[in-house]
Design an enzyme around this catalytic site. Structure first.
Site, PDB file in Angstrom:
ATOM      1  N   CYS A  80      40.057 -19.849 -26.201  1.00 19.95           N
ATOM      2  CA  CYS A  80      39.651 -18.433 -26.190  1.00 19.95           C
ATOM      3  C   CYS A  80      40.874 -17.523 -26.354  1.00 19.95           C
ATOM      4  O   CYS A  80      41.438 -17.472 -27.441  1.00 19.95           O
ATOM      5  CB  CYS A  80      38.841 -18.121 -24.938  1.00 19.95           C
ATOM      6  SG  CYS A  80      37.948 -16.572 -25.082  1.00 19.95           S
ATOM      7  N   HIS A 187      34.549 -22.272 -25.134  1.00 17.95           N
ATOM      8  CA  HIS A 187      35.072 -22.821 -23.878  1.00 17.95           C
ATOM      9  C   HIS A 187      34.570 -24.243 -23.672  1.00 17.95           C
ATOM     10  O   HIS A 187      33.467 -24.429 -23.150  1.00 17.95           O
ATOM     11  CB  HIS A 187      34.624 -21.946 -22.704  1.00 17.95           C
ATOM     12  CG  HIS A 187      35.299 -20.626 -22.679  1.00 17.95           C
ATOM     13  ND1 HIS A 187      36.471 -20.406 -22.011  1.00 17.95           N
ATOM     14  CD2 HIS A 187      34.991 -19.456 -23.280  1.00 17.95           C
ATOM     15  CE1 HIS A 187      36.863 -19.164 -22.183  1.00 17.95           C
ATOM     16  NE2 HIS A 187      35.974 -18.550 -22.960  1.00 17.95           N
ATOM     17  N   GLU A 189      35.416 -26.203 -21.446  1.00 18.86           N
ATOM     18  CA  GLU A 189      35.282 -26.436 -20.002  1.00 18.86           C
ATOM     19  C   GLU A 189      33.973 -25.875 -19.447  1.00 18.86           C
ATOM     20  O   GLU A 189      33.642 -26.077 -18.287  1.00 18.86           O
ATOM     21  CB  GLU A 189      36.505 -25.855 -19.261  1.00 18.86           C
ATOM     22  CG  GLU A 189      36.544 -24.335 -19.099  1.00 18.86           C
ATOM     23  CD  GLU A 189      37.009 -23.560 -20.332  1.00 18.86           C
ATOM     24  OE1 GLU A 189      36.989 -24.128 -21.445  1.00 18.86           O
ATOM     25  OE2 GLU A 189      37.362 -22.379 -20.182  1.00 18.86           O
ATOM     26  N   ASP A 235      19.053 -16.801  -5.402  1.00 20.60           N
ATOM     27  CA  ASP A 235      19.361 -15.709  -4.470  1.00 20.60           C
ATOM     28  C   ASP A 235      19.766 -16.378  -3.171  1.00 20.60           C
ATOM     29  O   ASP A 235      18.993 -17.147  -2.578  1.00 20.60           O
ATOM     30  CB  ASP A 235      18.120 -14.846  -4.215  1.00 20.60           C
ATOM     31  CG  ASP A 235      17.730 -14.003  -5.429  1.00 20.60           C
ATOM     32  OD1 ASP A 235      18.505 -13.959  -6.398  1.00 20.60           O
ATOM     33  OD2 ASP A 235      16.650 -13.393  -5.391  1.00 20.60           O
ATOM     34  N   ASP A 407      17.963  -3.319 -11.037  1.00 19.62           N
ATOM     35  CA  ASP A 407      16.769  -3.579 -10.219  1.00 19.62           C
ATOM     36  C   ASP A 407      15.784  -2.420 -10.385  1.00 19.62           C
ATOM     37  O   ASP A 407      15.680  -1.556  -9.506  1.00 19.62           O
ATOM     38  CB  ASP A 407      17.155  -3.709  -8.742  1.00 19.62           C
ATOM     39  CG  ASP A 407      18.087  -4.878  -8.471  1.00 19.62           C
ATOM     40  OD1 ASP A 407      17.880  -5.949  -9.061  1.00 19.62           O
ATOM     41  OD2 ASP A 407      19.022  -4.721  -7.677  1.00 19.62           O
TER      42      ASP A 407
HETATM   43  O1  1PR Z   1      23.991  -4.413  -5.093  1.00 19.02           O
HETATM   44  O2  1PR Z   1      26.002  -5.405  -6.131  1.00 19.02           O
HETATM   45  O3  1PR Z   1      25.389  -6.020  -3.821  1.00 19.02           O
HETATM   46  O4  1PR Z   1      24.074  -6.803  -5.771  1.00 19.02           O
HETATM   47  C1  1PR Z   1      22.988  -7.328  -5.097  1.00 19.02           C
HETATM   48  C2  1PR Z   1      22.314  -8.279  -6.031  1.00 19.02           C
HETATM   49  O5  1PR Z   1      21.327  -8.972  -5.285  1.00 19.02           O
HETATM   50  C3  1PR Z   1      21.607  -7.604  -7.183  1.00 19.02           C
HETATM   51  O6  1PR Z   1      21.794  -8.381  -8.356  1.00 19.02           O
HETATM   52  C4  1PR Z   1      20.129  -7.612  -6.789  1.00 19.02           C
HETATM   53  O7  1PR Z   1      19.303  -7.816  -7.922  1.00 19.02           O
HETATM   54  C5  1PR Z   1      20.058  -8.824  -5.874  1.00 19.02           C
HETATM   55  N1  1PR Z   1      19.091  -8.654  -4.764  1.00 19.02           N
HETATM   56  C6  1PR Z   1      19.231  -7.818  -3.730  1.00 19.02           C
HETATM   57  N2  1PR Z   1      18.180  -7.973  -2.880  1.00 19.02           N
HETATM   58  C7  1PR Z   1      17.397  -8.906  -3.411  1.00 19.02           C
HETATM   59  C8  1PR Z   1      16.139  -9.404  -2.830  1.00 19.02           C
HETATM   60  O8  1PR Z   1      15.459 -10.238  -3.416  1.00 19.02           O
HETATM   61  N3  1PR Z   1      15.782  -8.895  -1.654  1.00 19.02           N
HETATM   62  N4  1PR Z   1      17.461 -10.259  -5.383  1.00 19.02           N
HETATM   63  C9  1PR Z   1      17.972  -9.340  -4.595  1.00 19.02           C
HETATM   64  C10 1PR Z   1      17.114  -9.985  -6.607  1.00 19.02           C
HETATM   65  C11 1PR Z   1      16.061 -10.849  -8.357  1.00 19.02           C
HETATM   66  C12 1PR Z   1      16.368 -11.931  -9.245  1.00 19.02           C
HETATM   67  C13 1PR Z   1      15.328 -13.012  -9.143  1.00 19.02           C
HETATM   68  C14 1PR Z   1      14.424 -12.750 -10.307  1.00 19.02           C
HETATM   69  C15 1PR Z   1      13.618 -13.942 -10.722  1.00 19.02           C
HETATM   70  N5  1PR Z   1      16.580 -11.104  -7.096  1.00 19.02           N
HETATM   71  O9  1PR Z   1      17.630 -12.408  -8.980  1.00 19.02           O
HETATM   72  O10 1PR Z   1      16.025 -14.173  -9.144  1.00 19.02           O
HETATM   73  O11 1PR Z   1      13.565 -11.666 -10.004  1.00 19.02           O
HETATM   74  O12 1PR Z   1      12.698 -14.288  -9.766  1.00 19.02           O
HETATM   75  P1  1PR Z   1      11.336 -15.037 -10.143  1.00 19.02           P
HETATM   76  O13 1PR Z   1      11.627 -15.903 -11.308  1.00 19.02           O
HETATM   77  O14 1PR Z   1      11.042 -15.866  -8.940  1.00 19.02           O
HETATM   78  O15 1PR Z   1      10.322 -13.978 -10.416  1.00 19.02           O
HETATM   79  P2  1PR Z   1      24.882  -5.595  -5.173  1.00 19.02           P
END
Ligand code: 1PR
Length: 554
Positions: A80, A187, A189, A235, A407
């Site tokens: 890269c 990449h 790796e 998550d 979000d």
């Molecule tokens: O604000 O910089 O600290 O970042 C926080 C991060 O955590 C953000 O990316 C936010 O989207 C994520 N987040 C915060 N709270 C939640 C929660 O669920 N309570 N999760 C959360 C968000 C959404 C996706 C999920 C998809 C697919 N999760 O990551 O994986 O919606 O899900 P599915 O396939 O089951 O429908 P910061």
């Protein structure tokens, strides 16, 4: 004596170190100029921005020793940025020239008809053939870059080209090879088994040649080889017992509901109000790597009392994942400037740097990106002032390393009477949603707070500040298995040039073929269906192949 690795001081070079360890090779980091004399072979796994790399090499007095090392004829493998520095110049920097070993400039991709950066798995067609039997290599490798050397017209420059890759309608040099120099724009790796094989081949001397070479002339195909990416997202947060678990919410609520089936025997994970536990992060990540995930994403959704630098278990998970799983890893959660309770300031760059050193390839910024875009719109105008975390991390590590996680939540309105600022972004429902209308509202703090900003404005602002990719969630669809919000994906995708990862709502393999078929997003991400093994990554890949989509299956 032996194999040395050059780390210019920024970027994730840990992944290459992990690859060498996995392959059973010992190596030493270049620490001082004298180390160049001890090296019998050298790898420069450069990640990040050309200017930053040249700046670091120059100020640390390593640039001239690097030039001398290459001129000495000892084997050099650049990856890269480690490849781009041996070229003449880069459009990424007015200030620094490259080493000029390869007589070609590095230019920016044209973004008129495609997303830039070029992120994802693409084919590398070998054009230096050693014998007639050798076929073009059909394997996919992982690329992440905005700048490239275009396939040359000059005959002398052509002699350097080892492999070419097509992105959109541009043909660029994806590997060079001549004498002691071998470099790849991709990449290895991060390219799974195909990448490990390539690094191993170089270390065994199998990529150098003394045979006569036939130079093939590559030509543009009707379609490039860039695959649609399938991403598994975890998550992660501490449960009430303090253990780090993969959790999964419905519309961002990750706690168990009061109603559970009567035959549940394992009450520890089904107590109403408890954080849902879908497994250990590392075990799930390993399962997804083995089953062909193109990328992995770990979002730390804990709300931090201190900076994430204190969250050693999360850093340990990132370290362990990066040492065994050779595909790109995005880490998100808490990436912003903070002050610890003891008064110690922690910059977002410091936090991101800790994740990069642990083995992350990209960091994802959520809430802080919203505040930065609000400041851009309300105080600064069209351009940032360099102060946001997005800008600072992009400057140090390259914009391809910065993902902005959006979000959005639907804000329902009466389209006949609504006269607010988001009028131009209103979507009217069809089918089961006939009669409804809404715009997509940006939120912060995991959806707990709505902001007077739309997802489109956030996406455009994040792009203007220097984000390299968008992770586009949907609070309404999250955990519902109802399919991706196609209206949302189309709307955001059509408003930016950078790649978009569609997320939230996947309930079947067909939802992936649908989002790839009906929108132009570059990647799609799911969590729940993979964790619960309702759908396997292989099922998704099979459906994509059947639908005629470019898919990585090697
Ligand atoms: O604000 O910089 O600290 O970042 C926080 C991060 O955590 C953000 O990316 C936010 O989207 C994520 N987040 C915060 N709270 C939640 C929660 O669920 N309570 N999760 C959360 C968000 C959404 C996706 C999920 C998809 C697919 N999760 O990551 O994986 O919606 O899900 P599915 O396939 O089951 O429908 P910061």
């Amino acid at each position: 004596m032996g194999l040395y690795l050059l780390d210019y001081g920024a970027g994730n070079v840990q992944s290459l170190a992990n690859t060498l360890t996995k392959l059973g090779h010992e190596f030493t980091w270049i620490k001082e100029v004298a180390d160049f004399d001890k090296a019998t072979s050298l790898i420069f796994p450069g990640v990040g921005a050309f200017e930053t790399a040249l700046e670091h090499l120059t100020t640390r007095g390593l640039l001239e020793p690097l030039r001398a090392y290459i001129a000495s004829g000892r084997p050099y493998f650049g990856i890269c940025i480690g490849m781009q520095v041996v070229f003449q110049s880069s459009a990424e920097s007015d200030k620094y020239q490259g080493l000029g070993v390869v007589p070609l400039p590095v230019e920016r991709f044209d973004d008129a008809t495609k997303a830039v950066p070029h992120i994802g798995w693409n084919t590398a067609d070998i054009v230096q053939l050693e014998d007639e039997e050798r076929q073009l290599d059909p394997k996919h490798y992982y690329f992440v870059h905005s700048f490239c050397a275009k396939y040359p017209t000059d005959e002398k420059a052509k002699e350097w080209v080892y492999a070419t890759t097509q992105y959109g309608d541009e043909l660029f040099v994806s590997a060079v090879r001549k004498d002691n120099v071998f470099c790849t724009q991709f990449h290895p790796e991060k390219s799974g088994a195909a990448g490990l094989e390539l690094v191993d081949a170089w270390l065994r001397g199998a990529t150098s040649t003394s045979k006569s070479i036939t130079y093939q002339t590559p030509s543009l195909r009707p379609q490039d080889g860039l695959t649609k990416r399938v991403i598994a997202c975890m998550d992660v947060r501490a449960n009430d017992a303090g253990d780090l678990v993969v959790t999964k919410g419905d519309q961002y609520d990750v706690r168990e509901k009061a109603t559970t089936s009567s035959d549940n025997t394992d009450i520890s994970i089904h107590i109403a109000g408890a954080v849902r536990n879908l497994g250990a992060p590392l075990a799930l990540a390993a399962r997804y790597y083995a089953s062909g995930a193109d990328e992995l994403c770990l979002l730390n959704i804990t709300s931090f009392r201190q900076s994430p630098l204190h969250d050693q278990p999360m850093l340990a998970v990132v370290r362990a994942a990066a040492s065994a799983l050779f595909v790109p890893l995005t880490i998100g959660g808490g990436i912003k400037d903070t002050v610890d309770p003891d008064g110690t300031p922690r910059s977002a760059v410091e936090v991101a740097g800790a994740y990069f050193r642990a083995g992350a390839d990209k960091v994802s910024i959520g809430s802080d990106a919203v505040y930065a875009v609000e400041r851009l719109r309300n105080e600064l105008g069209e351009r940032g002032d360099g102060g946001s975390a997005i800008e600072r991390i992009a400057f140090a590590y390259g914009r391809q390393a910065v993902v902005v996680s959006i979000d959005p939540r639907r804000a329902y309105v009466d389209p006949d009477t609504y006269d607010g600022p988001f009028k131009g972004e209103i979507v009217r429902g069809t089918g089961q949603e006939e009669g409804k209308a809404w715009w997509y509202q940006a939120t912060v703090s995991g959806g707990r707070e709505n902001r007077e900003l739309s997802a489109v404005q956030l996406a455009q602002g994040a792009e203007a500040l220097g984000a390299g990719e968008l992770l586009l969630n949907s609070i309404d669809r999250d955990g519902t298995n109802a399919g991706f919000d196609l209206d949302l994906v189309r709307l955001v995708k059509s408003s930016v040039k950078i790649p978009v990862v569609a997320s939230s709502g996947a309930g079947s393999a067909e939802h992936f073929t649908q989002v790839f078929g009906e929108t132009s997003c570059e990647a799609a991400l799911a969590a729940g269906i993979f964790h619960r093994e309702e759908v396997k990554i292989q099922d998704v890949k099979d459906a994509m192949v059947k639908a005629g989509l470019n898919t990585r299956v090697d």
